[in-house]
Design a protein around this motif. Structure first.
Motif, short mmCIF file in Angstrom:
data_model
loop_
_atom_site.label_atom_id
_atom_site.label_comp_id
_atom_site.label_asym_id
_atom_site.label_seq_id
_atom_site.Cartn_x
_atom_site.Cartn_y
_atom_site.Cartn_z
N GLY A 84 0.82 -1.20 0.00
CA GLY A 84 0.00 0.00 0.00
C GLY A 84 0.86 1.25 0.00
O GLY A 84 1.96 1.27 0.54
N LEU A 85 0.37 2.30 -0.62
CA LEU A 85 1.09 3.58 -0.68
C LEU A 85 0.25 4.65 -0.01
O LEU A 85 -0.93 4.82 -0.31
CB LEU A 85 1.37 3.99 -2.13
N PHE A 86 0.88 5.38 0.90
CA PHE A 86 0.23 6.51 1.56
C PHE A 86 0.87 7.79 1.07
O PHE A 86 2.05 8.05 1.34
CB PHE A 86 0.36 6.38 3.07
N LEU A 87 0.13 8.59 0.33
CA LEU A 87 0.59 9.90 -0.12
C LEU A 87 0.21 10.93 0.93
O LEU A 87 -0.98 11.22 1.13
CB LEU A 87 -0.05 10.26 -1.46
N ALA A 88 1.20 11.47 1.59
CA ALA A 88 0.98 12.46 2.64
C ALA A 88 1.19 13.85 2.05
O ALA A 88 2.30 14.18 1.62
CB ALA A 88 1.94 12.23 3.80
N ALA A 89 0.14 14.65 2.01
CA ALA A 89 0.21 15.94 1.32
C ALA A 89 -0.25 17.08 2.23
O ALA A 89 -0.77 16.85 3.33
CB ALA A 89 -0.63 15.89 0.05
N HIS A 90 -0.08 18.29 1.75
CA HIS A 90 -0.41 19.48 2.53
C HIS A 90 -1.91 19.73 2.57
O HIS A 90 -2.49 19.91 3.64
CB HIS A 90 0.30 20.69 1.94
N GLY A 91 -2.55 19.74 1.40
CA GLY A 91 -3.95 20.12 1.36
C GLY A 91 -4.12 21.59 1.70
O GLY A 91 -3.15 22.34 1.85
N SER A 92 -5.36 22.01 1.85
CA SER A 92 -5.63 23.41 2.17
C SER A 92 -7.01 23.54 2.79
O SER A 92 -7.96 22.88 2.35
CB SER A 92 -5.56 24.27 0.91
N GLY A 93 -7.11 24.38 3.80
CA GLY A 93 -8.40 24.67 4.39
C GLY A 93 -9.18 25.72 3.63
O GLY A 93 -10.33 26.01 3.96
N LYS A 94 -8.57 26.30 2.58
CA LYS A 94 -9.21 27.38 1.84
C LYS A 94 -9.55 27.02 0.41
O LYS A 94 -10.41 27.66 -0.20
CB LYS A 94 -8.29 28.61 1.84
N SER A 95 -8.86 26.04 -0.15
CA SER A 95 -9.07 25.69 -1.55
C SER A 95 -8.92 24.18 -1.74
O SER A 95 -8.10 23.55 -1.07
CB SER A 95 -8.04 26.42 -2.43
N ASP A 96 -9.71 23.63 -2.65
CA ASP A 96 -9.61 22.20 -2.96
C ASP A 96 -8.49 21.91 -3.95
O ASP A 96 -8.18 20.74 -4.19
CB ASP A 96 -10.94 21.69 -3.55
N LYS A 97 -7.90 22.96 -4.53
CA LYS A 97 -6.92 22.76 -5.60
C LYS A 97 -5.74 21.88 -5.20
O LYS A 97 -5.41 20.94 -5.92
CB LYS A 97 -6.43 24.12 -6.09
#
Length: 234
Positions: free
Chosen positions: A127-140
């Protein structure tokens, strides 16, 4: 007084940097720029961060028709708003960010295959877990991560690929839970700063993640040659 124009075409690799200690980010991105320059002779390649006051402007001073390469994982606020404003009035062309490079999934597939070979694992059992930043203001930013995961899945028959985020659900710990021993955590980050040093290991430790923990993209030895190939295309 402005610097004399460089006899070589100028490229400036730009990262976010570390506002609390700008010199750390400057040292890091300058080292990457030097490594890329070794793989791409005939270009004047420099590094700069947005966090260090005047660093970007200094890196571009004296250039003509320079290329600016955003070393960011997503095409968000910094690449859509902050960087273009900083480039206003300069003779520079901004390229798409690193994370949107169409060849990045293949680069990652080759990297992960090396990891699997060293571990003696098969893709279908891992399995691969992609750990990313994300954003609380934009879905981009999250959309970029998920699109990358889809492209990677088409190249590599992994058991599953999960995406978790620092700033939005599903959060890191929720998605890293119960992945088993044959799992790989890949930070979907450009450099080893901030969240990669703090939030990510804390989340993995909290759920007793037992798999392999990789370094972010900027730490990979093959990365300078990858960036050099992209820059050669202009």
């Amino acid at each position: 007084m402005s610097a004399q124009p460089s006899p070589l075409p100028r490229v400036v690799i730009v990262s976010h940097g570390q506002p609390s200690d700008p010199q750390i980010g400057e040292t890091e991105i300058s080292a990457l720029a030097r490594a890329v320059a070794q793989a791409l002779p005939g270009r004047d390649i420099r590094g700069a961060t947005l966090a260090a006051p005047g660093a970007l402007e200094d890196a571009l001073d004296g250039s003509r028709d320079a290329l600016v390469y955003p070393f960011f994982m997503a095409d968000g606020w910094f690449t859509k708003s902050v960087l273009p404003k900083r480039l206003t009035g300069m003779q520079a062309r901004q390229l798409p960010p690193f994370g949107l490079d169409p060849d990045l999934p293949e680069f990652t597939q080759q990297w992960l295959q090396r990891v699997l070979d060293e571990a003696g694992w098969q893709a279908g059992e891992t399995g691969l877990f992609l750990a990313a930043h994300g954003s609380g203001k934009s879905d981009k930013p999250a959309e970029v991560t998920r699109a990358f995961a889809q492209h990677l899945a088409a190249l590599m028959p992994l058991r599953d690929i999960r995406c978790g985020f620092v700033e939005q659900p599903p959060f890191l710990a929720d998605m890293a839970r119960n992945m088993g021993d044959k799992a790989i955590c890949l930070p979907f980050f450009a450099l080893k700063r901030g969240h990669v040093l703090e939030d990510l290991p804390q989340a993995l430790d909290a759920v007793n993640f037992a798999g392999l923990r990789l370094e972010p993209f900027g730490c990979q030895p093959e990365l300078p040659a990858f960036i050099a190939r992209r820059l050669a295309l202009g």
